[in-house]
Design a protein around this motif. Structure first.
Motif, PDB file in Angstrom:
ATOM      1  N   THR A  22       0.845  -1.181   0.000  1.00  0.00           N
ATOM      2  CA  THR A  22       0.000   0.000   0.000  1.00  0.00           C
ATOM      3  C   THR A  22       0.890   1.243   0.000  1.00  0.00           C
ATOM      4  O   THR A  22       2.100   1.179   0.295  1.00  0.00           O
ATOM      5  N   LEU A  23       0.313   2.393  -0.315  1.00  0.00           N
ATOM      6  CA  LEU A  23       1.068   3.640  -0.258  1.00  0.00           C
ATOM      7  C   LEU A  23       1.601   3.871   1.152  1.00  0.00           C
ATOM      8  O   LEU A  23       2.752   4.297   1.332  1.00  0.00           O
ATOM      9  N   ALA A  24       0.792   3.580   2.151  1.00  0.00           N
ATOM     10  CA  ALA A  24       1.245   3.784   3.534  1.00  0.00           C
ATOM     11  C   ALA A  24       2.468   2.936   3.848  1.00  0.00           C
ATOM     12  O   ALA A  24       3.396   3.389   4.534  1.00  0.00           O
ATOM     13  N   LEU A  27       5.552   4.460   2.213  1.00  0.00           N
ATOM     14  CA  LEU A  27       6.016   5.636   2.950  1.00  0.00           C
ATOM     15  C   LEU A  27       6.668   5.244   4.269  1.00  0.00           C
ATOM     16  O   LEU A  27       7.637   5.875   4.702  1.00  0.00           O
ATOM     17  N   ASP A  28       6.146   4.203   4.907  1.00  0.00           N
ATOM     18  CA  ASP A  28       6.762   3.727   6.148  1.00  0.00           C
ATOM     19  C   ASP A  28       8.205   3.287   5.930  1.00  0.00           C
ATOM     20  O   ASP A  28       9.056   3.416   6.830  1.00  0.00           O
ATOM     21  N   LEU A 273       2.941  11.921   2.850  1.00  0.00           N
ATOM     22  CA  LEU A 273       1.603  11.557   2.389  1.00  0.00           C
ATOM     23  C   LEU A 273       0.872  12.787   1.860  1.00  0.00           C
ATOM     24  O   LEU A 273       0.240  12.740   0.781  1.00  0.00           O
ATOM     25  N   ARG A 274       0.929  13.873   2.573  1.00  0.00           N
ATOM     26  CA  ARG A 274       0.276  15.104   2.119  1.00  0.00           C
ATOM     27  C   ARG A 274       0.836  15.566   0.783  1.00  0.00           C
ATOM     28  O   ARG A 274       0.086  15.977  -0.117  1.00  0.00           O
ATOM     29  N   VAL A 276       2.277  13.764  -1.565  1.00  0.00           N
ATOM     30  CA  VAL A 276       1.853  12.856  -2.630  1.00  0.00           C
ATOM     31  C   VAL A 276       0.394  13.123  -2.997  1.00  0.00           C
ATOM     32  O   VAL A 276       0.029  13.223  -4.183  1.00  0.00           O
ATOM     33  N   GLU A 277      -0.464  13.247  -2.004  1.00  0.00           N
ATOM     34  CA  GLU A 277      -1.882  13.478  -2.276  1.00  0.00           C
ATOM     35  C   GLU A 277      -2.123  14.821  -2.960  1.00  0.00           C
ATOM     36  O   GLU A 277      -3.067  14.967  -3.745  1.00  0.00           O
ATOM     37  N   ILE A 283       4.106   9.620  -7.357  1.00  0.00           N
ATOM     38  CA  ILE A 283       4.192   8.296  -6.763  1.00  0.00           C
ATOM     39  C   ILE A 283       5.380   7.530  -7.317  1.00  0.00           C
ATOM     40  O   ILE A 283       5.938   6.652  -6.643  1.00  0.00           O
ATOM     41  N   ILE A 286       8.219   7.881  -4.954  1.00  0.00           N
ATOM     42  CA  ILE A 286       8.039   7.042  -3.775  1.00  0.00           C
ATOM     43  C   ILE A 286       8.350   5.589  -4.123  1.00  0.00           C
ATOM     44  O   ILE A 286       9.032   4.883  -3.361  1.00  0.00           O
TER      45      ILE A 286
END
Length: 709
Positions: A22-24, A27-28, A273-274, A276-277, A283, A286
């Motif tokens: 996932t994207l999360a 990023l982690d 995250l902010r 990227v959104e 992406i 990332i």
């Protein structure tokens, strides 16, 4: 090192895992796993040396994460082997030795749970006042690159290696605020080639520097991280920030090529995250960072465990003693006084003789199970040893007068040079800290702030080390040397330091001078081995010792800006016609050597230089043959000569042996700024097979290279 087939398998598996994240989770991967306030409190209370610092983990997909431990004189977690500092190992000029040390460090890092070793420090020594000079290998880019590559290759038989600090990090006190200006030519010819060499050796990770380069913070520099490292050099691994203050802006950093912020949840965790959104960070960037981090983890994964018994095991402490023996540089030996016999009545003077003085007390600090001090080594090896700290010059002079020979141990400690963290230099950076939001975080933040203030009040605990205030010994050390020399004609001085020391005030008063460096946990035994002639000193200076401090580049340890050009070290001394007090590559032996019969053979991609090296004395010994090259009648300003190859060669008494050194043609080119690339000039090139940079007896040979335009 990994094979191409293994790399391909790791690449395929990394892409498979990335496709499932996932994207999360992606990023982690890009932040240290430790919450900021609790982690900072832990670090300041000694946690840096108790555990690994982790990141890049996705348990759901079997991505085990990055587990970092520092170096470079040994693994900083647990009670492992403390080797001589990197500068001492630079004095060995021995890539095989450095590769074996890397392998030992890699094993010990694995044994404490790490899979990333941060011990490959190759910042160039531009000026000997640099506080962390001891953590690198010297002033010459070629020497740095070869030894850094060797350490990397050895360590990466067991673990990922991290090379640091990219780039132009050659000052300590001002490192958090300094902007370094450098032309493209100075960058590519002087300050970056050693990093490129380590990248070509397959290093898994590159740590960016704190300082700014040409107006961009190094941890956010698209010119350095994306432009040079990843695009020009094709680096496959991942970039990690230097710790805590390694980036200021998440967007600039990630777009510039930064992959992993360490060691805490800070800017990336808060902002990516902010960004990227909002469409400010694609992406694809990332995905690239996540792929790099996972790729290297898989490529260097090792299924077998390493037992803790390897920490400071006999094989590794024997290796530390070998490195300390080989690092000792004999600078002066009138008489010759050395070697001594073990029956001599020896007076040992100086408080450092009885001090466990292994180097800096910052991030590179180690906790060995024991340290053999110079005094302990001498008391074990010699039959008659008396000792005095030298604080009372009258008493020291009396002991010296009653002895047959005197050893004075002087120099620096971690209080004089080393890593520098001060409230004065970090107070302005506290705005980078996350705002404590919970009562627990607020309580921790208050405790940390109180602790910082308290430590700053305790004898300058946050301000020890740093860049040197002087290149001379302390007045007390110089007075002790002169007192000993006034009482005895047979005085040996052993200097403990991380870089050059100016010795003009006392060198002519003594018989012998040794550079002992910060010699590691076995240093006392190694010193005794050299003084007795059990080991013939074979170390060679990895830097120049100038005859006058004014002959070095200007150095202001509190500077806000500085310009790095093509000129420092032996390159600058030779350009300016200033003979060195002790030249780059210099070192005496208990025997004598010669080089002769130099012949050159061109290959399609380089030149082979073959010569005979000979031990012309009566003792076995080791010499370092150094191959320098001059570009004759160049159309651009170039150094008088530059080191392009070297080899440490063991020779029995009377033995003569052929040695071949290979020089790639690419290393003879200069960086042409108008073409943004290296250019080989069609010229006659002179090859010089020397025993040091000022060797007037060195054989020379010339060869024409390149095609006329």
């Amino acid at each position: 090192m990994t094979t191409p087939e293994h790399q391909q398998r790791a690449e395929r598996l990394a892409r498979e895992k990335l496709s499932q994240m996932t994207l999360a989770e992606k990023l982690d991967l890009m932040s240290g796993a430790t919450p900021f306030w609790g982690g900072l409190a832990d670090m300041l209370s000694g946690g840096y040396h108790r555990r690994t610092w982790d990141a890049g983990k996705v348990e759901r997909l079997g991505v085990e994460g990055v587990r970092f431990s520092d170096g470079p004189r040994g693994v900083v977690i647990g009670n492992g082997t403390t080797f001589p500092v990197s500068m001492a190992r630079g004095a060995c000029w021995d890539t095989d030795l450095e590769r074996r040390i890397g392998e030992a460090m890699g094993q010990e890092a694995r044994a404490v749970g790490a899979n990333l070793f941060g011990g490959v420090c190759i910042n160039l020594l531009r000026h000997p006042a640099w506080g962390r000079a001891q953590e690198t290998y010297g002033e010459d880019s070629h020497l740095l690159g070869e030894l850094g590559a060797a350490l990397t290759e050895g360590a990466q038989r067991h673990i990922m290696a991290c090379v640091k600090h990219f780039a132009l990090n050659s000052m300590e006190n001002a490192r958090f605020s300094l902007d370094v200006s450098a032309s493209p030519r100075a960058l590519h010819e002087v300050y970056l080639p050693h990093f490129r060499r380590v990248v070509e050796a397959g290093v898994a990770c590159v740590m960016s520097a704190y300082n700014s380069v040409n107006g961009e913070w190094a941890g956010e520099s698209g010119a350095l991280l994306d432009g040079v490292l990843k695009t020009r050099w094709g680096f496959r691994g991942y970039v990690v920030t230097d710790w805590i203050f390694g980036l200021r802006d998440a967007g600039r950093a990630v777009l510039g090529g930064q992959d992993l912020e360490m060691p805490f949840l800070m800017h990336f965790a808060r902002d990516l995250l902010r960004l990227v959104e909002a469409g400010e960070v694609p992406i694809s960037r990332i995905d690239d960072a996540a792929l790099r981090i996972v790729r290297m983890q898989l490529e260097f994964a090792r299924p077998d465990a390493v037992n803790a018994d390897v920490l400071a095991c006999k094989a590794h402490t024997d290796l530390a003693r070998e490195a300390a023996q080989k690092s000792v540089v004999l600078l002066r030996n009138i008489g010759p006084l050395l070697p001594l016999n073990r029956e001599v009545r020896l007076a040992v003077l100086g408080h450092l003789a009885a001090t466990a003085n292994t180097g800096d007390g910052g991030s590179s600090n180690t906790v060995p199970p024991y340290v053999v001090t110079p005094l302990q080594g001498l008391q074990t090896a010699f039959q008659h040893v008396v000792y005095d700290s030298g604080l009372d010059l009258g008493k020291a002079g009396q002991l010296a007068a009653e002895a047959e020979a005197v050893l004075v141990v002087v120099g620096y400690t971690r209080d004089d040079e080393g890593e520098f963290v001060s409230p004065d230099t970090t107070s302005g950076l506290r705005a980078l800290f996350p705002v404590p939001t919970t009562p627990e975080e607020q309580q921790t933040a208050a405790a940390v702030a109180s602790g910082l203030a308290e430590r700053a009040r305790e004898s300058g605990a946050f301000s020890r080390g740093g860049d040197r205030a002087s290149l001379r010994l302390s007045p007390a050390d110089e007075a002790l040397i002169l007192a000993a020399a006034g009482a005895n004609n047979h005085v040996v001085v052993a200097v403990m330091a991380g870089s050059a020391v100016l010795m003009n005030a006392w060198q002519d008063a003594v018989s012998s001078i040794l550079m002992l460096w910060y010699p590691g946990m076995e240093g006392g035994h190694a010193l005794a081995d050299v003084l007795l002639g059990v080991v013939n000193p074979g170390g060679r200076l990895p830097f120049s010792v100038a005859s006058d401090e004014r002959h070095y580049p200007h150095f202001d340890r509190d500077a806000a800006t500085v310009t790095y050009d093509l000129w420092h070290g032996y390159r600058k001394l030779e350009r300016d016609h200033h003979p060195a007090a002790y030249p780059f590559g210099f070192g005496l032996s208990y025997t004598t050597f010669s080089c002769h019969g130099l012949q050159l053979q061109a290959r399609h991609d380089g030149v082979d230089a073959t010569l005979d090296v000979e031990n012309t004395g009566e003792r076995d010994g080791e010499m370092v043959v150094q191959l320098y090259v001059s570009a004759l009648l160049s159309r651009v300003e170039r150094p008088v000569k530059e080191l392009r190859a070297f080899a440490r060669v063991a020779l029995r008494a009377g033995e003569k042996r052929p040695v071949t050194l290979s020089v790639p043609v690419s290393s003879l080119a200069y960086f042409c700024e108008s073409e943004d690339d290296f250019v080989l000039e069609p010229l006659e090139y002179e090859f010089i097979a020397a025993q040091h940079s000022a060797d007037a007896s060195a054989p020379k040979a010339r060869i024409w290279l390149g095609q006329p335009s």
